[in-house]
Every structure is written in structure tokens, then in C-alpha cells.
Design a protein around this motif. Sequence first.
Motif, PDB file in Angstrom:
ATOM      1  N   ALA A 436       0.836  -1.208   0.000  1.00 54.29           N
ATOM      2  CA  ALA A 436       0.000   0.000   0.000  1.00 54.29           C
ATOM      3  C   ALA A 436       0.867   1.253   0.000  1.00 54.29           C
ATOM      4  O   ALA A 436       0.564   2.240  -0.665  1.00 54.29           O
ATOM      5  CB  ALA A 436      -0.914  -0.024   1.211  1.00 54.29           C
ATOM      6  N   LYS A 437       2.015   1.177   0.725  1.00 49.28           N
ATOM      7  CA  LYS A 437       2.806   2.405   0.838  1.00 49.28           C
ATOM      8  C   LYS A 437       3.742   2.616  -0.362  1.00 49.28           C
ATOM      9  O   LYS A 437       4.358   3.651  -0.487  1.00 49.28           O
ATOM     10  CB  LYS A 437       3.577   2.430   2.156  1.00 49.28           C
ATOM     11  N   ASP A 438       3.847   1.635  -1.234  1.00 47.84           N
ATOM     12  CA  ASP A 438       4.755   1.763  -2.375  1.00 47.84           C
ATOM     13  C   ASP A 438       4.045   2.124  -3.673  1.00 47.84           C
ATOM     14  O   ASP A 438       4.684   2.506  -4.649  1.00 47.84           O
ATOM     15  CB  ASP A 438       5.515   0.447  -2.615  1.00 47.84           C
ATOM     16  N   ILE A 439       2.725   1.949  -3.705  1.00 50.27           N
ATOM     17  CA  ILE A 439       2.015   2.190  -4.960  1.00 50.27           C
ATOM     18  C   ILE A 439       2.158   3.663  -5.343  1.00 50.27           C
ATOM     19  O   ILE A 439       2.212   4.539  -4.472  1.00 50.27           O
ATOM     20  CB  ILE A 439       0.541   1.736  -4.864  1.00 50.27           C
ATOM     21  N   ILE A 447      -0.273   3.483 -10.285  1.00 49.78           N
ATOM     22  CA  ILE A 447       0.719   2.786 -11.118  1.00 49.78           C
ATOM     23  C   ILE A 447       1.382   1.741 -10.230  1.00 49.78           C
ATOM     24  O   ILE A 447       1.865   2.051  -9.143  1.00 49.78           O
ATOM     25  CB  ILE A 447       1.782   3.762 -11.663  1.00 49.78           C
ATOM     26  N   SER A 448       1.422   0.509 -10.714  1.00 55.24           N
ATOM     27  CA  SER A 448       2.005  -0.576  -9.913  1.00 55.24           C
ATOM     28  C   SER A 448       3.517  -0.603 -10.081  1.00 55.24           C
ATOM     29  O   SER A 448       4.026  -0.818 -11.177  1.00 55.24           O
ATOM     30  CB  SER A 448       1.392  -1.901 -10.359  1.00 55.24           C
ATOM     31  N   SER A 449       4.225  -0.394  -8.964  1.00 55.42           N
ATOM     32  CA  SER A 449       5.688  -0.438  -9.067  1.00 55.42           C
ATOM     33  C   SER A 449       6.138  -1.861  -9.395  1.00 55.42           C
ATOM     34  O   SER A 449       7.115  -2.068 -10.113  1.00 55.42           O
ATOM     35  CB  SER A 449       6.341   0.068  -7.782  1.00 55.42           C
ATOM     36  N   ALA A 463      19.979  -6.372 -14.411  1.00 57.35           N
ATOM     37  CA  ALA A 463      20.111  -7.402 -13.369  1.00 57.35           C
ATOM     38  C   ALA A 463      18.973  -7.276 -12.372  1.00 57.35           C
ATOM     39  O   ALA A 463      18.391  -8.263 -11.936  1.00 57.35           O
ATOM     40  CB  ALA A 463      21.445  -7.260 -12.649  1.00 57.35           C
ATOM     41  N   GLU A 464      18.633  -6.049 -11.999  1.00 59.15           N
ATOM     42  CA  GLU A 464      17.581  -5.823 -11.009  1.00 59.15           C
ATOM     43  C   GLU A 464      17.042  -4.409 -11.197  1.00 59.15           C
ATOM     44  O   GLU A 464      17.780  -3.514 -11.635  1.00 59.15           O
ATOM     45  CB  GLU A 464      18.165  -5.976  -9.601  1.00 59.15           C
ATOM     46  N   ALA A 465      15.762  -4.212 -10.857  1.00 59.67           N
ATOM     47  CA  ALA A 465      15.170  -2.887 -11.050  1.00 59.67           C
ATOM     48  C   ALA A 465      14.228  -2.561  -9.911  1.00 59.67           C
ATOM     49  O   ALA A 465      13.594  -3.458  -9.345  1.00 59.67           O
ATOM     50  CB  ALA A 465      14.406  -2.857 -12.366  1.00 59.67           C
ATOM     51  N   ALA A 466      14.159  -1.273  -9.570  1.00 63.36           N
ATOM     52  CA  ALA A 466      13.220  -0.818  -8.547  1.00 63.36           C
ATOM     53  C   ALA A 466      12.527   0.437  -9.056  1.00 63.36           C
ATOM     54  O   ALA A 466      13.129   1.223  -9.798  1.00 63.36           O
ATOM     55  CB  ALA A 466      13.969  -0.505  -7.255  1.00 63.36           C
ATOM     56  N   VAL A 467      11.279   0.594  -8.658  1.00 64.09           N
ATOM     57  CA  VAL A 467      10.535   1.786  -9.064  1.00 64.09           C
ATOM     58  C   VAL A 467       9.984   2.452  -7.807  1.00 64.09           C
ATOM     59  O   VAL A 467       9.405   1.780  -6.947  1.00 64.09           O
ATOM     60  CB  VAL A 467       9.382   1.415 -10.019  1.00 64.09           C
ATOM     61  N   ILE A 468      10.195   3.767  -7.714  1.00 62.69           N
ATOM     62  CA  ILE A 468       9.575   4.506  -6.599  1.00 62.69           C
ATOM     63  C   ILE A 468       8.821   5.716  -7.170  1.00 62.69           C
ATOM     64  O   ILE A 468       9.099   6.147  -8.297  1.00 62.69           O
ATOM     65  CB  ILE A 468      10.611   5.004  -5.557  1.00 62.69           C
TER      66      ILE A 468
END
Length: 544
Positions: A436-439, A447-449, A463-468
Amino acid sequence: MQGLMMDVPLLISNLIRHAARYHGDTEIVTRTVEGPIHRYTWADAYARVQQLANALQGLGVKPGDRLATLAWNTHRHLELYYGISGVGAVLHTINPRLFPEQIRYIVNHADDQWVFVDLTFVPMLEKLAAEFPKVKGYVVLTDDAHMPETTLPNARSYESLIADQPAEFDWPQFDEKTASSLCYTSGTTGNPKGVLYTHRSTVLHCYCVCSPDALGICSRDSLLPVVPMFHVNAWGCAYSTAMAGAKLVLPGPKLDGASLYELFESEGVTITLGVPTVWLGLLAYMAEQGNRFSTLQRLVVGGSAAPLSMIVALEEDYGVDVIHAWGMTEMSPIGTTGVLKGKMLRLPKEDRYKLKLKQGRVVYGVELKIVDDAGNRLPHDGTAQGELLVRGPWITAGYFEDDAATKAAFDSEGWFRTGDICTIDADGFVQITDRAKDIIKSGGEWISSIDLENAAVGHPGVAEAAVIGVHHPKWQERPLLIVKPRKAGGVDKAEMLQFLEQRVAKWWLPDDIVFVDELPHTATGKLLKSKLREDFGRHRLPGA
Ligand code: AMP
């Protein structure tokens, strides 16, 4: 009218007694912390568990006492699982990857009486021991020959503790609702919170895990849990292998691709469980070596969302059936597992993968509901998104000695708030869109991270990815993509955006992309979004 059935308590000691009696020659294999492979059977394990139970009584351990472990997946840790809970004490598994301040808090909050520690973690514990006034002593999980010089007070080796004890123990029979184990879950804020399992919840969860539509663990399996025994009881593996009489392969501290592959092959592993990061490491190793699996059939992935590229690679390149599962420490942990129904096997491949990408479907024993911001129930139509709440006999009813956290965790009907946002379809498949706190809330739309991260790791250079979400003057928040490339400079921003354009809605495209050498993780291997928000929260988006 009451029924006429025996009221026999569901106790953890019965699991290993059953394994020893009827699967006594089935092996338990460990890559030890000291190095060599250790091999024995359920019958041998049970004899030593009884020695341990006698030794615990000798130490003066009383029912309800909390005994802590800081240990890898090994046969000695397995013995502690059964010996401690079996005598009516509480097995408190501590995640050694937590920050020292968190470990200090946890040991003192739990009021641990004894600490059982692997050689690896002795130096770390030596620095903290002065702040554990209530701990009576330390048991190092090794033999006298490997016992280190240590400043830990009242320390001895595990082997010397159990050596002269009789290998017979009369297990106490008690209420199945007695506490059996304790595991703290560390959110990204606040103190860790203790989840206190019961013998009953553990055994019921175990029946569920073994059932064919969950993980289908049976006596023909050779199971290797990569998921640590300090993370939600290794998702129940230590118990379910005993119930099923399966072979158990414990990887100790070596969780790299090469070490795991060696055990998969030498021990005929048929099923394995772990978080996505571990499988990414294994897949990289497999591709590099051009290896194949000769016995591995099922791979369970959970803890974080499994990206589609990983699922497809495992299924198509290596012939392994991927079971995507979702759960929480508070849920013992299994809530959903991605075993397809018969009608789904006939679907076109793309549709089957769409289902496998979801976090699995609900198991019997767990009830789900999704609600909107006002707490109104939403339909299970695969489209409506809301906060997920759960209920069931292996779901926590409150945090250990933490009223404030307990109060915040349940709705007025007593359902547990997971903090996850998801959809649920008519077959019970759950798709987690976010915490809930990352959406990311962009102009009132979500938007879905997870979806964006998933799409990004599909690029072979990532290799790896993050979305904020990052503040935007017009849209409130817009997505920022943070990428760890496989090779420095191996992928650039324009190429990445072009790749994503074909995979996500245009308005979901990240407003900017940054490349980093490493991404931060929590102690359980999840992306540490709070740290990313700290580091990149003020990132200036182009045009904002
Ligand atoms: P833990 O208690 O550390 O196991 O964390 C539980 C949380 O991990 C859940 O509430 C989810 O946010 C996340 N999680 C677990 N499994 C999955 C999964 N398969 N996909 C996405 N998130 C997951």
C-alpha cells in the motif's frame, strides 16, 4: 450435540516422531557451516532431538521460555526446531541479517533465555552480548574441535551439550494452542514485531503446504529450502518434510548458484523454495555454465514478485514447474500458491504465463477480502484493486507484547490487514500490485511499481530494477526507475524506455531512469524502498 472423536492435540513433537518411525531411513543432508557435507536420517535426527530435549531440561528450560537461534539451514538448527518446541518452550528464530540495533531489541523484547548461534554469527553476537542482561548462556552450533575462542559468557558447544544425554524423551502433551515458535517481522519503520505461532497453527499450516494444490510435498520428494529457517520457519519446510517423510537437503551458509546447483544434482532435489533474488543468481550461473537440472521438478518462488522473464526461463529453458506463492510472516506464511487448475492447462501459453505471474490462488484455510479506502468490500473479478485482508487458523491474532502494533493491524471484523494491494479473480488467483505504501499515485490513478519492475527486468541488460514514486508538481507522483545493469554501461536510458513502451501503458512510463551499482535490500531480500526513497525521493524529474 458434541461429536465423538478423540481430542488429540496437534503437537510438533508428533511430526518428527512420525518421520522417525515410518521414514526412519530417509536422509537429511546438510552442507555444514564448518564445510563438509553431513548426512544422517530422520531416525538419527529424532534420537538427537531427544538428547537435546533432555539437555534443555538439564539447563532448567521451562515451558514458555524463549530460546533464540541465529543460524543457517542445518541439521542442528532442525534439531532445535523440534527439541525446543517439543519440550513446550518457544523457538525464537532471529534473522542475523537484521541491523544490530534490531537484534538487540528483539532479544530483549522476547526475553530470550538462551541463544544458539552458528559459528558465522559469533563475532557479531560478541559485540552485542553485554546488552543482553537476561540471557543465561550461549550454545555455539558446532563441536568442541571447532569451538572458537569467544568472549560470549557461559558459552559451550552444541555437541558437548547433547553428547551424554539419553536418546529417549517422554514428550509432554499439552494444549495445542501453546506457543511453539516466534519470528519477528521487520517493517521498514518502527520496531520489529513478534509473530507467535502455536503448535496447532503450525501443524494445520503443514497439512496445507503438503496438499497437492499447495506445494504437494510428499515422501518421494527431496526438498531443498533456500529460504532460511530464520524467515517464517523456512516457509514451513522443516515441518512439512517430516509430515510427508521427504528427504531434506539443507544448504547451510552457501546460497550461490554453484553451491546450490551442486546440491540439487548430488542429492536428487525435486523441489526447492526461495526468494526471486536467489533464483536470479542461480539462473545467471546456469546460463554461464550451460548446465541442466536432472531431477528438479518444482521451484517455489515468493517473498517478492517473481518477474515473468524468470518464470519463462525456468519453465522453458530448464523444464521446471514454477509455483509462485504469496504469504507473510504473520500468515505462517502461505496464503496463495500458483498451481494451475485443470481447465487452465489447456489455455494458450501466454494466458498460462499471465496466471503464473499472479501470486497464486488462495489455499483452503485462508480467507481473503479486498476493500476500498472506506473499508467497503470489492468484487473478486480480477479487476477491482484494493487492500487485502486475511483470516484463518494460521494467521496471527496479534503481535507479541505489542498492543499498539496489534491495534493497527486488524479491522473491525477482526481481519488482518496485509498492507498489500491486489486484485482477486473468480478462481481465487491474487495479483499483488504493490505494498500500500509503495504504490504510485499519479493524477489520481495508480501505477504498480511491481508491474513496472517486472517489465524492466525482462530486458536482458538489467540485473535488477526498482521503481519509486517521486514528487511531481502536476501529477503528485511519477515513477522513477532505478536500474542495476548486468554490466556497467550495458544498457542506456533511451533503449530502456523504448523497451518499456512496448510493455506498459504510455502513462506508466517512468519519467526518469537512474543506473546504480547496487540496490538496497531488507534482511529478507526484498527491495528496501524506504532507503531508495531516502536516496532518490528528491530526484528532479526532467520537465517537472
Ligand atoms: P514477510 O513477512 O517478510 O514474508 O513479507 C511479507 C510481504 O512480502 C507481503 O506482505 C508482500 O508484500 C511481500 N510478498 C510476499 N510474497 C510475494 C509475492 N509472491 N509477490 C509480491 N510480494 C510478495
